[in-house]
Design a protein around this motif. Structure first.
Motif, PDB file in Angstrom:
ATOM      1  N   PRO A  46      11.507  45.102  56.745  1.00 39.26           N
ATOM      2  CA  PRO A  46      11.636  46.639  56.935  1.00 39.26           C
ATOM      3  C   PRO A  46      12.971  46.672  57.920  1.00 39.26           C
ATOM      4  O   PRO A  46      13.208  45.802  58.699  1.00 39.26           O
ATOM      5  CB  PRO A  46      10.411  47.225  57.601  1.00 39.26           C
ATOM      6  CG  PRO A  46       9.354  46.200  57.034  1.00 39.26           C
ATOM      7  CD  PRO A  46      10.251  44.897  57.065  1.00 39.26           C
ATOM      8  N   GLU A  47      13.480  47.973  57.727  1.00 37.36           N
ATOM      9  CA  GLU A  47      14.749  48.244  58.895  1.00 37.36           C
ATOM     10  C   GLU A  47      14.420  47.932  60.276  1.00 37.36           C
ATOM     11  O   GLU A  47      15.158  47.473  61.062  1.00 37.36           O
ATOM     12  CB  GLU A  47      15.170  49.625  58.466  1.00 37.36           C
ATOM     13  CG  GLU A  47      16.395  50.127  59.361  1.00 37.36           C
ATOM     14  CD  GLU A  47      16.743  51.374  58.814  1.00 37.36           C
ATOM     15  OE1 GLU A  47      16.911  52.187  59.763  1.00 37.36           O
ATOM     16  OE2 GLU A  47      17.029  51.495  57.748  1.00 37.36           O
ATOM     17  N   HIS A  48      13.068  48.407  60.509  1.00 37.57           N
ATOM     18  CA  HIS A  48      12.394  48.112  62.005  1.00 37.57           C
ATOM     19  C   HIS A  48      11.081  47.477  61.693  1.00 37.57           C
ATOM     20  O   HIS A  48      10.303  48.022  61.843  1.00 37.57           O
ATOM     21  CB  HIS A  48      12.527  49.422  62.635  1.00 37.57           C
ATOM     22  CG  HIS A  48      13.637  49.913  63.068  1.00 37.57           C
ATOM     23  ND1 HIS A  48      14.112  51.238  62.439  1.00 37.57           N
ATOM     24  CD2 HIS A  48      14.850  49.768  63.362  1.00 37.57           C
ATOM     25  CE1 HIS A  48      15.083  51.564  62.709  1.00 37.57           C
ATOM     26  NE2 HIS A  48      15.798  50.823  63.594  1.00 37.57           N
ATOM     27  N   PRO A  49      11.134  46.161  61.639  1.00 36.29           N
ATOM     28  CA  PRO A  49       9.863  45.510  61.470  1.00 36.29           C
ATOM     29  C   PRO A  49       9.249  45.367  62.897  1.00 36.29           C
ATOM     30  O   PRO A  49       9.520  45.421  63.861  1.00 36.29           O
ATOM     31  CB  PRO A  49      10.185  43.908  61.281  1.00 36.29           C
ATOM     32  CG  PRO A  49      11.739  43.925  61.702  1.00 36.29           C
ATOM     33  CD  PRO A  49      12.199  45.026  61.536  1.00 36.29           C
ATOM     34  N   LEU A  50       7.898  45.435  62.705  1.00 34.00           N
ATOM     35  CA  LEU A  50       6.939  45.284  64.252  1.00 34.00           C
ATOM     36  C   LEU A  50       7.103  43.799  64.493  1.00 34.00           C
ATOM     37  O   LEU A  50       7.069  42.962  64.161  1.00 34.00           O
ATOM     38  CB  LEU A  50       5.668  45.664  63.790  1.00 34.00           C
ATOM     39  CG  LEU A  50       4.571  45.627  64.950  1.00 34.00           C
ATOM     40  CD1 LEU A  50       4.778  46.512  65.758  1.00 34.00           C
ATOM     41  CD2 LEU A  50       2.962  45.600  64.371  1.00 34.00           C
ATOM     42  N   VAL A  51       7.485  43.926  65.877  1.00 27.86           N
ATOM     43  CA  VAL A  51       7.781  42.787  66.657  1.00 27.86           C
ATOM     44  C   VAL A  51       6.464  42.297  67.448  1.00 27.86           C
ATOM     45  O   VAL A  51       6.269  43.252  68.379  1.00 27.86           O
ATOM     46  CB  VAL A  51       8.825  42.840  67.633  1.00 27.86           C
ATOM     47  CG1 VAL A  51       9.096  41.422  68.382  1.00 27.86           C
ATOM     48  CG2 VAL A  51      10.123  43.133  66.879  1.00 27.86           C
ATOM     49  N   ALA A  52       5.763  41.387  67.181  1.00 27.45           N
ATOM     50  CA  ALA A  52       4.362  41.088  67.768  1.00 27.45           C
ATOM     51  C   ALA A  52       4.804  40.396  69.175  1.00 27.45           C
ATOM     52  O   ALA A  52       5.962  39.875  69.417  1.00 27.45           O
ATOM     53  CB  ALA A  52       3.677  39.966  67.206  1.00 27.45           C
ATOM     54  N   PRO A  53       4.161  40.758  70.126  1.00 24.58           N
ATOM     55  CA  PRO A  53       4.278  40.318  71.593  1.00 24.58           C
ATOM     56  C   PRO A  53       3.842  38.863  72.024  1.00 24.58           C
ATOM     57  O   PRO A  53       3.901  38.346  73.018  1.00 24.58           O
ATOM     58  CB  PRO A  53       3.486  41.363  72.435  1.00 24.58           C
ATOM     59  CG  PRO A  53       2.360  41.592  71.372  1.00 24.58           C
ATOM     60  CD  PRO A  53       3.120  41.825  70.099  1.00 24.58           C
ATOM     61  N   CYS A  54       3.270  38.365  70.930  1.00 28.10           N
ATOM     62  CA  CYS A  54       2.847  36.831  71.096  1.00 28.10           C
ATOM     63  C   CYS A  54       3.636  35.923  71.384  1.00 28.10           C
ATOM     64  O   CYS A  54       4.810  36.087  71.062  1.00 28.10           O
ATOM     65  CB  CYS A  54       1.938  36.655  69.967  1.00 28.10           C
ATOM     66  SG  CYS A  54       2.841  36.329  68.491  1.00 28.10           S
ATOM     67  N   GLU A  55       3.146  34.659  71.663  1.00 27.37           N
ATOM     68  CA  GLU A  55       4.073  33.434  71.815  1.00 27.37           C
ATOM     69  C   GLU A  55       4.526  32.980  70.402  1.00 27.37           C
ATOM     70  O   GLU A  55       3.668  33.118  69.536  1.00 27.37           O
ATOM     71  CB  GLU A  55       3.519  32.691  72.648  1.00 27.37           C
ATOM     72  CG  GLU A  55       2.275  31.909  71.886  1.00 27.37           C
ATOM     73  CD  GLU A  55       1.664  30.524  72.884  1.00 27.37           C
ATOM     74  OE1 GLU A  55       1.484  29.609  72.005  1.00 27.37           O
ATOM     75  OE2 GLU A  55       1.831  30.626  74.028  1.00 27.37           O
ATOM     76  N   PRO A  56       5.593  32.608  70.145  1.00 27.04           N
ATOM     77  CA  PRO A  56       6.128  32.243  68.791  1.00 27.04           C
ATOM     78  C   PRO A  56       5.141  30.759  68.529  1.00 27.04           C
ATOM     79  O   PRO A  56       4.902  30.067  69.098  1.00 27.04           O
ATOM     80  CB  PRO A  56       7.513  31.697  69.069  1.00 27.04           C
ATOM     81  CG  PRO A  56       8.157  32.632  69.919  1.00 27.04           C
ATOM     82  CD  PRO A  56       6.908  32.738  71.000  1.00 27.04           C
ATOM     83  N   GLY A  57       4.592  31.167  67.131  1.00 30.28           N
ATOM     84  CA  GLY A  57       3.649  29.935  66.572  1.00 30.28           C
ATOM     85  C   GLY A  57       4.306  29.187  65.698  1.00 30.28           C
ATOM     86  O   GLY A  57       5.524  29.133  65.115  1.00 30.28           O
ATOM     87  N   VAL A  58       3.446  28.374  65.113  1.00 29.06           N
ATOM     88  CA  VAL A  58       4.110  27.303  63.899  1.00 29.06           C
ATOM     89  C   VAL A  58       3.238  27.907  62.713  1.00 29.06           C
ATOM     90  O   VAL A  58       2.102  27.992  62.669  1.00 29.06           O
ATOM     91  CB  VAL A  58       3.730  26.045  64.426  1.00 29.06           C
ATOM     92  CG1 VAL A  58       3.993  25.046  63.326  1.00 29.06           C
ATOM     93  CG2 VAL A  58       4.266  25.404  65.730  1.00 29.06           C
ATOM     94  N   PRO A  59       3.958  28.063  61.434  1.00 23.71           N
ATOM     95  CA  PRO A  59       3.265  28.448  60.391  1.00 23.71           C
ATOM     96  C   PRO A  59       2.566  27.202  59.913  1.00 23.71           C
ATOM     97  O   PRO A  59       3.064  26.146  59.994  1.00 23.71           O
ATOM     98  CB  PRO A  59       4.595  29.009  59.591  1.00 23.71           C
ATOM     99  CG  PRO A  59       5.510  28.161  59.854  1.00 23.71           C
ATOM    100  CD  PRO A  59       5.430  27.721  61.449  1.00 23.71           C
ATOM    101  N   GLY A  60       1.503  27.595  58.948  1.00 23.47           N
ATOM    102  CA  GLY A  60       0.955  26.624  58.085  1.00 23.47           C
ATOM    103  C   GLY A  60      -0.586  26.612  58.487  1.00 23.47           C
ATOM    104  O   GLY A  60      -0.934  27.198  59.503  1.00 23.47           O
ATOM    105  N   GLY A  61      -1.496  26.021  57.484  1.00 21.50           N
ATOM    106  CA  GLY A  61      -2.879  25.820  57.891  1.00 21.50           C
ATOM    107  C   GLY A  61      -3.709  26.684  57.254  1.00 21.50           C
ATOM    108  O   GLY A  61      -3.418  27.842  57.130  1.00 21.50           O
ATOM    109  N   ARG A  62      -5.155  26.373  57.250  1.00 22.04           N
ATOM    110  CA  ARG A  62      -6.099  27.146  56.780  1.00 22.04           C
ATOM    111  C   ARG A  62      -7.186  27.224  57.926  1.00 22.04           C
ATOM    112  O   ARG A  62      -7.549  26.300  58.277  1.00 22.04           O
ATOM    113  CB  ARG A  62      -6.729  26.602  55.394  1.00 22.04           C
ATOM    114  CG  ARG A  62      -8.095  27.310  55.367  1.00 22.04           C
ATOM    115  CD  ARG A  62      -8.717  26.456  53.811  1.00 22.04           C
ATOM    116  NE  ARG A  62      -7.777  26.989  52.586  1.00 22.04           N
ATOM    117  CZ  ARG A  62      -8.053  26.682  51.371  1.00 22.04           C
ATOM    118  NH1 ARG A  62      -9.325  25.787  51.260  1.00 22.04           N
ATOM    119  NH2 ARG A  62      -7.219  26.831  50.523  1.00 22.04           N
TER     120      ARG A  62
END
Length: 605
Positions: A46-62
């Protein structure tokens, strides 16, 4: 809202204009064909995506979570039991989000909102460029459709409408432009943010036809193809196998990013696996076959979990007294089954159940202290009110209390003519009927079953004949919500939000979760009418002191009339894998760990 136990649907008003226009548009001209979705690799944010305040993480996993109930529907407006809500929250979103630790509404599908000088006209600005999980645009048309054609539609009973209604009147929801929605409340409505947080927005392009042919109540059923369940949440349905598991996968069209601009969620999939009971849930977690236990780590399991956590695979989180409150209630439904013409409740039982002193006597007979010691190893506290100490802002601490006192219980029963008339050890009413009834709770929950047995024993010592009959959860909910074929039920209410508006379905006589006699056309007692008035008044002022005063009185009425006889509130715990990141556990949410599932990730070593 029950609860969610179950949450939580009452009488409705028909949004005639919206329904009629939908029918006209659907029946005229060429059928609108949605554009082909964009390939996932080139999906714009989106033009203005929601920015999460969390620490950046690593994608992947179940992420794997064990549970013991299949969802009954993937339709969030029709969902009325926990297993369905467990999944719906991943698939759909609301105009606003909710930060549970701080108990504050935060931007969601709407990036901003404002209220007019009249304190009744609310304007919500949607993010430009939002997409549904099938790639179609999400606009103001979807919001207006959700409210006017679904939530306020009287062709089906849903669990949402009471939360967005004031004094029996619907909100006026209209489109200003493609990205702006105006909501006008009939009167000043204090918990507006809580209200819109309770309404999941649904896609007009997928569901408009179900309004026309009146099939919405069965839309998004468990027999639907996963690709047909279109939402805007962080995940989308990938696979459902009844009795085995529900699997959701990352929604590539989701509109939230982390501080580095990486699209959320981090997890590839979340799987809810079905097991027989809470013992099996614990075994799965302790054996490393599931990753989180946020709902069934009870105080009596704490020592075992704590000892096992020393091995380092997982951590135990001590969250303090939670909003959960166990209670029993008697069936006070005065109506008759329209199919059989017979009363839902036998006349002699109804006379007992609707007597205030009968219910107060039962409350005095329950030994809450023993339940805390025997069932929760001392990790809990007796509870006498609708709100627990987990909600200090709204709890009335001066409600009537019922310490264990068998002599007082028997004396109160004698006042209404219930005594042992033939010296057989059992109590009879003034007509000679032995006081006997069935007590139901759900199978699969050992802790609740043990509590039910202790209550059965307490009431037997009082002189009642009580038959304990545990039954499967969904069958129990059907008895409570639909067939009304029961005497007495033991269940729990969890936290559904701090504001009193989240309890409308429980408090209002017309509410779906007014458990002892739901969906009343008019209040059956003066005290229920008073509660209706107070809950409505609570919504119509922004003055906190006035709101607190009215809600305190509601809690006082409940404690004096005891339609819900509270038992104990246990301390709350959760257990999570040690390598799970962005955990912000809170006792305020039923989902103590996964309330921010889109932010969770597995740390790589």
């Amino acid at each position: 809202m029950i609860m969610r136990i179950f949450r939580p649907a009452p009488t409705f008003r028909l949004a005639l204009t919206g329904v009629i226009l939908a029918g006209i548009l659907a029946g005229c001209g060429k059928k609108e064909q949605p554009a082909a979705p964009l390939p996932a690799t080139s999906i714009p944010l989106p033009e203005h995506p929601l920015v999460a305040p969390c620490e950046p993480g690593v994608p992947g996993g179940r992420l794997v979570i064990a549970t013991f109930g299949d969802p009954k529907t993937f339709n969030p407006i029709m969902a009325d039991e926990q297993a369905s809500k467990d999944i719906s929250r991943f698939l759909f979103n609301c105009l606003v989000n909710y930060d549970w630790p701080s108990q504050q509404a935060t931007p969601g599908l709407a990036e901003s909102w404002s209220v007019g000088a009249d304190n009744k006209t609310w304007t919500f600005k949607l993010r430009k460029g939002l997409l549904w999980s099938d790639g179609q645009p999400l606009t103001a048309d979807d919001v207006v459709f959700t409210y006017n054609d679904l939530v306020y539609n009287t062709n089906f009973v849903n669990v949402t409408s009471d939360m967005v209604r004031v004094g029996g009147k619907d909100f006026q929801v209209s489109k200003v432009d493609d990205y702006t929605v105006q909501i006008v409340t009939p009167e000043v409505y204090a918990p507006m943010m809580d209200a819109v947080y309770n309404v999941y927005i649904l896609p007009r392009h997928k569901l408009a036809q179900t309004v026309t042919n009146k099939s919405f109540a069965s839309a998004y059923g468990v027999d639907s193809k996963p690709e047909d369940i279109v939402g805007s949440g962080p995940f989308r349905l990938k696979q459902f196998k009844s009795g085995e598991y529900t699997l959701v996968e990352r929604n590539p069209y989701y509109w939230e990013v982390d501080k580095q601009g990486q699209r959320l969620p981090y997890l590839d999939t979340i799987m809810y696996t079905i097991v027989p009971d809470t013992k099996a849930i614990n075994l799965r977690f302790l054996h490393g076959e599931s990753d989180i236990n946020e709902a069934t780590l009870y105080p009596d399991d704490y020592d075992h979990y704590k000892a096992e956590s020393a091995k380092g695979r997982f951590q135990v989180l001590d969250l303090g007294v939670g909003p959960e409150r166990g209670f029993i209630w008697f069936n006070q439904n005065t109506e008759s089954n329209p199919k059989t013409g017979k009363p839902y409740v036998d006349g002699k039982k109804l006379k007992w159940f609707r007597n205030q002193k009968f219910r107060q006597a039962v409350s005095y007979a329950i030994d809450r202290e023993s339940i805390v010691k025997a069932i929760y190893s001392g990790r809990g506290q007796p509870n006498y009110g609708f709100e627990t100490t987990a909600n200090p802002r709204w709890q009335n601490t001066n409600v009537m209390r019922y310490p264990h006192d068998m002599d007082k219980a028997r004396a109160m029963l004698a006042e209404i003519g219930i005594k042992d008339r033939d010296a057989d050890g059992f109590l009879e009413d003034s007509d000679g009927n032995t006081v006997e009834f069935s007590l139901n709770t759900n199978t699969g929950n050992d802790t609740r079953g043990k509590i039910a047995l202790m209550i059965q024993e307490d009431l037997k010592r009082l002189g009642f004949k009580v038959t304990y009959q545990p039954i499967e959860f969904n069958a129990l909910i059907d008895k409570a919500d639909n067939s009304f074929d029961y005497d007495c039920i033991l269940l729990n209410l969890g936290g559904s939000g701090a504001d009193p508006s989240n309890s409308l379905n429980n408090m209002k006589s017309s509410g779906f979760d007014h458990v002892w006699f739901p969906r009343q056309k008019t209040p059956s007692t003066d005290w229920e009418a008073r509660m209706d008035y107070l809950m409505d008044a609570n919504l119509k002022t922004l003055d906190f002191a006035e709101r607190k005063k009215s809600y305190d009185e509601v809690q006082a009425i409940l404690s004096e009339q005891v339609p819900m006889i509270y038992t104990v509130s246990p301390y709350s715990y959760a257990a999570v894998r040690s390598d799970l990141g962005n955990v912000q556990a809170t006792v305020q949410s039923y989902y103590r760990v996964t309330w921010n599932a889109e932010e969770l990730y597995f740390k790589k070593k």
